[in-house]
Design a protein around this motif. Structure first.
Motif, PDB file in Angstrom:
ATOM      1  N   ARG A   1     -59.293  24.335 -46.547  1.00  0.00           N
ATOM      2  CA  ARG A   1     -59.438  24.244 -44.981  1.00  0.00           C
ATOM      3  C   ARG A   1     -61.108  24.415 -44.962  1.00  0.00           C
ATOM      4  O   ARG A   1     -61.757  25.127 -45.645  1.00  0.00           O
ATOM      5  CB  ARG A   1     -58.932  25.685 -44.650  1.00  0.00           C
ATOM      6  CG  ARG A   1     -57.330  25.645 -44.775  1.00  0.00           C
ATOM      7  CD  ARG A   1     -56.638  27.082 -44.530  1.00  0.00           C
ATOM      8  NE  ARG A   1     -57.072  27.347 -42.974  1.00  0.00           N
ATOM      9  CZ  ARG A   1     -56.002  27.052 -42.001  1.00  0.00           C
ATOM     10  NH1 ARG A   1     -54.979  26.219 -42.337  1.00  0.00           N
ATOM     11  NH2 ARG A   1     -56.216  27.275 -40.846  1.00  0.00           N
TER      12      ARG A   1
ATOM     13  N   ALA B   1     -64.594  23.913 -42.366  1.00  0.00           N
ATOM     14  CA  ALA B   1     -65.133  24.032 -40.856  1.00  0.00           C
ATOM     15  C   ALA B   1     -66.558  23.516 -40.984  1.00  0.00           C
ATOM     16  O   ALA B   1     -67.651  24.077 -41.692  1.00  0.00           O
ATOM     17  CB  ALA B   1     -65.130  25.469 -40.519  1.00  0.00           C
TER      18      ALA B   1
ATOM     19  N   ASP C   1     -57.992  19.697 -44.574  1.00  0.00           N
ATOM     20  CA  ASP C   1     -57.707  20.136 -43.345  1.00  0.00           C
ATOM     21  C   ASP C   1     -59.208  20.398 -42.788  1.00  0.00           C
ATOM     22  O   ASP C   1     -59.976  20.883 -43.334  1.00  0.00           O
ATOM     23  CB  ASP C   1     -56.965  21.501 -43.216  1.00  0.00           C
ATOM     24  CG  ASP C   1     -56.666  21.762 -41.723  1.00  0.00           C
ATOM     25  OD1 ASP C   1     -55.928  20.911 -41.078  1.00  0.00           O
ATOM     26  OD2 ASP C   1     -56.958  22.843 -41.263  1.00  0.00           O
TER      27      ASP C   1
ATOM     28  N   ARG D   1     -62.115  21.247 -39.493  1.00  0.00           N
ATOM     29  CA  ARG D   1     -62.292  21.631 -37.967  1.00  0.00           C
ATOM     30  C   ARG D   1     -63.625  21.467 -37.816  1.00  0.00           C
ATOM     31  O   ARG D   1     -64.787  21.707 -38.633  1.00  0.00           O
ATOM     32  CB  ARG D   1     -62.017  22.982 -37.773  1.00  0.00           C
ATOM     33  CG  ARG D   1     -60.506  23.233 -37.747  1.00  0.00           C
ATOM     34  CD  ARG D   1     -59.658  22.512 -36.543  1.00  0.00           C
ATOM     35  NE  ARG D   1     -58.302  23.079 -36.676  1.00  0.00           N
ATOM     36  CZ  ARG D   1     -57.443  22.626 -37.404  1.00  0.00           C
ATOM     37  NH1 ARG D   1     -57.671  21.365 -38.281  1.00  0.00           N
ATOM     38  NH2 ARG D   1     -56.261  22.980 -37.367  1.00  0.00           N
TER      39      ARG D   1
ATOM     40  N   GLU E   1     -66.512  23.007 -35.480  1.00  0.00           N
ATOM     41  CA  GLU E   1     -66.864  24.153 -34.459  1.00  0.00           C
ATOM     42  C   GLU E   1     -68.357  23.752 -33.851  1.00  0.00           C
ATOM     43  O   GLU E   1     -69.240  23.382 -34.549  1.00  0.00           O
ATOM     44  CB  GLU E   1     -66.982  25.601 -35.217  1.00  0.00           C
ATOM     45  CG  GLU E   1     -66.850  26.615 -34.218  1.00  0.00           C
ATOM     46  CD  GLU E   1     -68.236  27.681 -34.547  1.00  0.00           C
ATOM     47  OE1 GLU E   1     -68.932  28.105 -33.783  1.00  0.00           O
ATOM     48  OE2 GLU E   1     -68.235  28.145 -36.042  1.00  0.00           O
TER      49      GLU E   1
ATOM     50  N   ASP F   1     -59.083  19.540 -33.443  1.00  0.00           N
ATOM     51  CA  ASP F   1     -60.017  19.755 -34.399  1.00  0.00           C
ATOM     52  C   ASP F   1     -61.360  20.527 -34.063  1.00  0.00           C
ATOM     53  O   ASP F   1     -62.015  20.788 -34.867  1.00  0.00           O
ATOM     54  CB  ASP F   1     -60.344  18.479 -35.430  1.00  0.00           C
ATOM     55  CG  ASP F   1     -59.045  17.987 -36.209  1.00  0.00           C
ATOM     56  OD1 ASP F   1     -58.271  18.766 -36.320  1.00  0.00           O
ATOM     57  OD2 ASP F   1     -59.207  16.833 -36.549  1.00  0.00           O
TER      58      ASP F   1
ATOM     59  N   LEU G   1     -63.263  23.587 -32.437  1.00  0.00           N
ATOM     60  CA  LEU G   1     -63.481  24.895 -32.204  1.00  0.00           C
ATOM     61  C   LEU G   1     -64.746  25.279 -31.472  1.00  0.00           C
ATOM     62  O   LEU G   1     -65.720  24.680 -31.894  1.00  0.00           O
ATOM     63  CB  LEU G   1     -63.291  25.681 -33.540  1.00  0.00           C
ATOM     64  CG  LEU G   1     -62.318  25.766 -34.566  1.00  0.00           C
ATOM     65  CD1 LEU G   1     -62.678  26.405 -35.799  1.00  0.00           C
ATOM     66  CD2 LEU G   1     -61.045  26.269 -33.777  1.00  0.00           C
TER      67      LEU G   1
ATOM     68  N   LEU H   1     -64.273  33.283 -35.219  1.00  0.00           N
ATOM     69  CA  LEU H   1     -63.544  31.989 -35.082  1.00  0.00           C
ATOM     70  C   LEU H   1     -63.407  31.662 -36.653  1.00  0.00           C
ATOM     71  O   LEU H   1     -62.188  30.906 -36.762  1.00  0.00           O
ATOM     72  CB  LEU H   1     -64.491  30.978 -34.540  1.00  0.00           C
ATOM     73  CG  LEU H   1     -64.551  31.026 -32.911  1.00  0.00           C
ATOM     74  CD1 LEU H   1     -65.326  29.941 -32.198  1.00  0.00           C
ATOM     75  CD2 LEU H   1     -62.881  30.813 -32.355  1.00  0.00           C
ATOM     76  N   LEU H   2     -64.388  31.547 -37.359  1.00  0.00           N
ATOM     77  CA  LEU H   2     -64.126  30.886 -38.792  1.00  0.00           C
ATOM     78  C   LEU H   2     -63.373  31.603 -39.720  1.00  0.00           C
ATOM     79  O   LEU H   2     -62.622  31.003 -40.361  1.00  0.00           O
ATOM     80  CB  LEU H   2     -65.698  30.900 -39.362  1.00  0.00           C
ATOM     81  CG  LEU H   2     -66.620  29.951 -38.663  1.00  0.00           C
ATOM     82  CD1 LEU H   2     -68.094  30.072 -39.342  1.00  0.00           C
ATOM     83  CD2 LEU H   2     -66.329  28.493 -38.808  1.00  0.00           C
TER      84      LEU H   2
ATOM     85  N   TYR I   1     -59.627  31.069 -38.358  1.00  0.00           N
ATOM     86  CA  TYR I   1     -59.025  29.860 -38.932  1.00  0.00           C
ATOM     87  C   TYR I   1     -58.790  29.729 -40.356  1.00  0.00           C
ATOM     88  O   TYR I   1     -57.973  29.005 -40.802  1.00  0.00           O
ATOM     89  CB  TYR I   1     -60.172  28.811 -38.698  1.00  0.00           C
ATOM     90  CG  TYR I   1     -60.202  27.393 -39.281  1.00  0.00           C
ATOM     91  CD1 TYR I   1     -58.971  26.621 -39.166  1.00  0.00           C
ATOM     92  CD2 TYR I   1     -61.021  26.910 -40.139  1.00  0.00           C
ATOM     93  CE1 TYR I   1     -58.656  25.496 -39.843  1.00  0.00           C
ATOM     94  CE2 TYR I   1     -60.870  25.604 -40.862  1.00  0.00           C
ATOM     95  CZ  TYR I   1     -59.650  24.888 -40.906  1.00  0.00           C
ATOM     96  OH  TYR I   1     -59.540  23.718 -41.524  1.00  0.00           O
TER      97      TYR I   1
ATOM     98  N   ALA J   1     -61.370  29.481 -42.991  1.00  0.00           N
ATOM     99  CA  ALA J   1     -62.310  28.364 -43.670  1.00  0.00           C
ATOM    100  C   ALA J   1     -62.550  28.765 -45.002  1.00  0.00           C
ATOM    101  O   ALA J   1     -63.046  29.939 -45.153  1.00  0.00           O
ATOM    102  CB  ALA J   1     -63.562  28.274 -42.834  1.00  0.00           C
TER     103      ALA J   1
END
Length: 252
Positions: A67, A69, A111, A113, A115, A145, A147, A165-166, A169, A171
């Motif tokens: 995962r 970010a 995966d 994302r 941000e 994807d 944020l 946020l992180l 998720y 991350a």
């Protein structure tokens, strides 16, 4: 900032001459001339930039986790002649670097994302996060994807508001994208809020060495001094207990 110092030195020199403090006045005016020349010739900005940017000269090889970010820090937004709001000029290199990292991450099969952090600091009516996200979607980033962190008004708040946020998720790898000059301060702030990020530069500022003083060198010097002041302020506030309590990067 550099021009402010020059003006103060010149005014001090003039005032001292009026007060008949000729030797002290000559020192103040001499310092003003010296500062003007070493800045305009590029010597001072070269020293300032090397210390700020040197650690980020090489882009790191990133081992993507399950995962990931990629955090893109805003660099302003502006209203164009047609009335639309678009990223400011310094933002385009950051957008391109974040997009390249996103594609690399997706290609790894992990995966990912992206941000985008930035509020409406320029009072355009739209947050930088929303403006940049629209551009990224046009460039091929999947909306799912993205944020968005649309509240921050400065780098400290970028870190403060991004952390939840992180963590939410989950991350495992965080990559922080910003200008090389900005990464030292940004990394420091993100670490304070428990985000151990891998910094990746999007651009590289360079002085212009010339025997004739260049206005570009004064602009770059001011930007570099702003970063040094931000780092110094962080440590002073920490010593005085004025910063929000730091978060352990290993904490959930």
């Amino acid at each position: 900032m550099s021009m402010d110092v020059l003006i103060v030195l010149v005014l001090l020199g003039v005032a001292l001459r009026v007060l008949r403090r000729r030797r002290t006045a000559a020192v103040a005016l001499g310092l003003a001339v010296l500062l003007f020349l070493v800045t305009g010739w590029g010597l001072l900005p070269a020293c300032l930039l090397q210390s700020l940017q040197g650690p980020y000269a090489r882009r790191p090889a990133i081992a993507w986790a399950p995962r990931n970010a990629i955090v893109l820090l805003g660099a302003g937004a502006q209203r164009a002649a047609d009335g639309t709001v678009e990223p400011g000029e310094p933002a385009h290199s950051r957008l391109n670097e974040a997009l390249a990292l996103y594609r690399e991450c997706k290609a790894s099969g992990m995966d990912c994302r992206l941000e985008v952090s930035g509020g409406d600091a320029r009072h355009t009516g739209e947050s930088e996060a929303a403006v940049y996200a629209a551009v990224l979607e046009r460039m091929g980033v999947a909306g799912a994807d993205l944020l968005l962190e649309p509240r921050s008004m400065n780098t400290w708040q970028n870190a403060q508001f991004s952390a939840p946020l992180l963590h939410g998720y989950g991350a495992q790898r965080v990559v922080l994208v910003s200008s090389a000059m900005h990464l030292r301060r940004a990394s420091l702030y993100f670490a304070h809020f428990g985000i151990a990020a891998t910094p990746v530069r999007s651009d590289w500022a360079k002085e212009r060495m010339d025997w004739w003083p260049q206005s570009w060198n004064f602009a770059v010097t001011d930007l570099a001094l702003h970063e040094y002041v931000g780092v110094l302020r962080y440590h002073v506030y920490n010593a005085l207990g004025w910063n929000v309590q730091a978060t352990d990067p290993g904490a959930p």
